[in-house]
Structures are given as C-alpha cells and as structure tokens.
Motif scaffolding. Structure first.
Motif: not given
Length: 224
Positions: A187, A210-211, A214-215, A217-218
C-alpha cells in the motif's frame, strides 16, 4: 497424449463432480462443503483420510507395494470473490463467489487420479493426495506446511498442475523452476491538503500526485 481407458469410463462422473463444485464455490478457509465432499469421496475409494490442516485442508494417503517411497499430488479447493454471470445450470449458487480460476477442475482431477490409483494400485510406494485451501492470496499452502504437513506426510516431491485454457488439449507446459505468476500486495499512502476550489495553489492535490505515481510505476516493468 492419449487418455487412459480407465479414466475415460469416469468422464461423466467426474464432469458431475466438477459441476457440483462449480455450483457451490467457497472462498479461502471456508471450503467446508468442498472439503467434506473430498473427504467422503476419498474414503469411498478406500483411501485413508486426514482432515483439519489449515482448517479445511484434506490429505488422503494411499499405499501399495512396499510403501517406502512417497510423493504428494496436490490440488487447490478455493474459489474467488467474483460474481458469476454465466447462465448454465451449474453456475454459482453462492452470490459473490465463483470458481473463475478452475480450482473446481483441479479438485476433480485429483479426485479422479485418486480413484484411478486406488482401483489399480499400479505403483510401489505411498501417494499423498493434498487438497489445499486458500490458494488465492491467503497462503493456505504455507499454513499447511506450518501446521506440520510434511512432518506428518513426508514426501520426495510434490506434483500439481494448473489448467491453461489457451493450451491445446492433450498438451502440457513444463518448465524447470518457477513457472506461473504470483503477486505481492503493498500500500502507498498519498497525503494531501485541502483548499478552496478558487485557491488550488494553497492545497496539495493527492489525486494528481497519485495519478502520476500510477503512471510512473508502470515504467518499472516496461523499462526494466
């Protein structure tokens, strides 16, 4: 790979087993009905039954010949927290639970193997049929080991398989070492600060942060 004639004769019966299990899915450590069915069938095949490991785990023991060497054959029992939208007669009767990963098939395959080996006994040694609860992210296998699975049922090795719908019938995929995917859970907490809509510069917007996270981390799998 040709089917064994003995197993061909069990096809209709095994189909009924799988459909019954599919219609009554149970999730991690709650596989009470499933475990009861497994235990009853193993006993009816003349196999010694042990219950209670990791709460709902079941182990069957079958010996032939000298019985000195031993292997384990393993299948999983649990379903997933998924609402089934199929319409066939054996669809899930338990709302929010579904055998969407094929463990109903795995359980049926191992029961079929148990019956075949019990009826033919064309081996020399001991076979332990290990029915593991809570494979889906809850660590049922680890729990069985921690509760003494291999102290009580020592084996030279454990064999299992996973259905793979995209693979042609009669083919097996085999690879030394790890093969199927697994996952870990972590988390990340993104902390922001609220502000009036007319004064966004006084706030810290966690949605945008947060957006972006996420990008970013990809790019780990795509760039590593």
């Amino acid at each position: 790979m040709p089917l064994i004639d003995h197993l061909k004769r069990l096809h209709a019966e095994m189909t009924a087993w799988r459909r019954d299990l599919h219609a009554h899915p149970e999730t991690a450590f709650e596989e009470t009905r499933t475990a009861q069915i497994v235990a009853e069938k193993l006993a009816s095949f003349g196999i010694e039954v042990h219950r209670g490991l990791a709460k709902t785990g079941v182990v069957g023991a079958l010996r032939a010949g000298s019985g000195t060497r031993a292997i384990g054959l393993r299948a999983d029992l649990d379903a997933l927290h998924i609402h089934e939208q199929n319409t066939f007669a054996h669809r899930s009767h338990n709302d929010g639970r579904m055998h969407a990963c094929g463990h109903d098939g795995h359980t049926t395959m191992l029961l079929g193997a148990a019956r075949y080996l019990a009826e033919t006994k064309r081996f020399d040694g001991t076979v332990y049929f290990i029915f593991q609860p809570a494979e889906e992210s809850e660590g049922g296998g680890r729990a069985m080991v921690a509760e003494g699975l291999f102290e009580r049922f020592p084996v030279e090795g454990v064999y299992g398989m996973h259905n793979w719908p995209g693979m042609p019938v009669g083919k097996f995929g085999v690879l030394p070492g790890p093969m199927m995917a697994s996952f870990d859970i972590f988390e990340i907490a993104v902390t922001g600060r609220g502000a009036h809509g007319a004064m966004p510069h006084e706030g810290i917007d966690p949605i945008v942060a947060a957006s972006a996270l996420v990008q970013a981390l990809q790019t780990i799998p795509s760039r590593t």
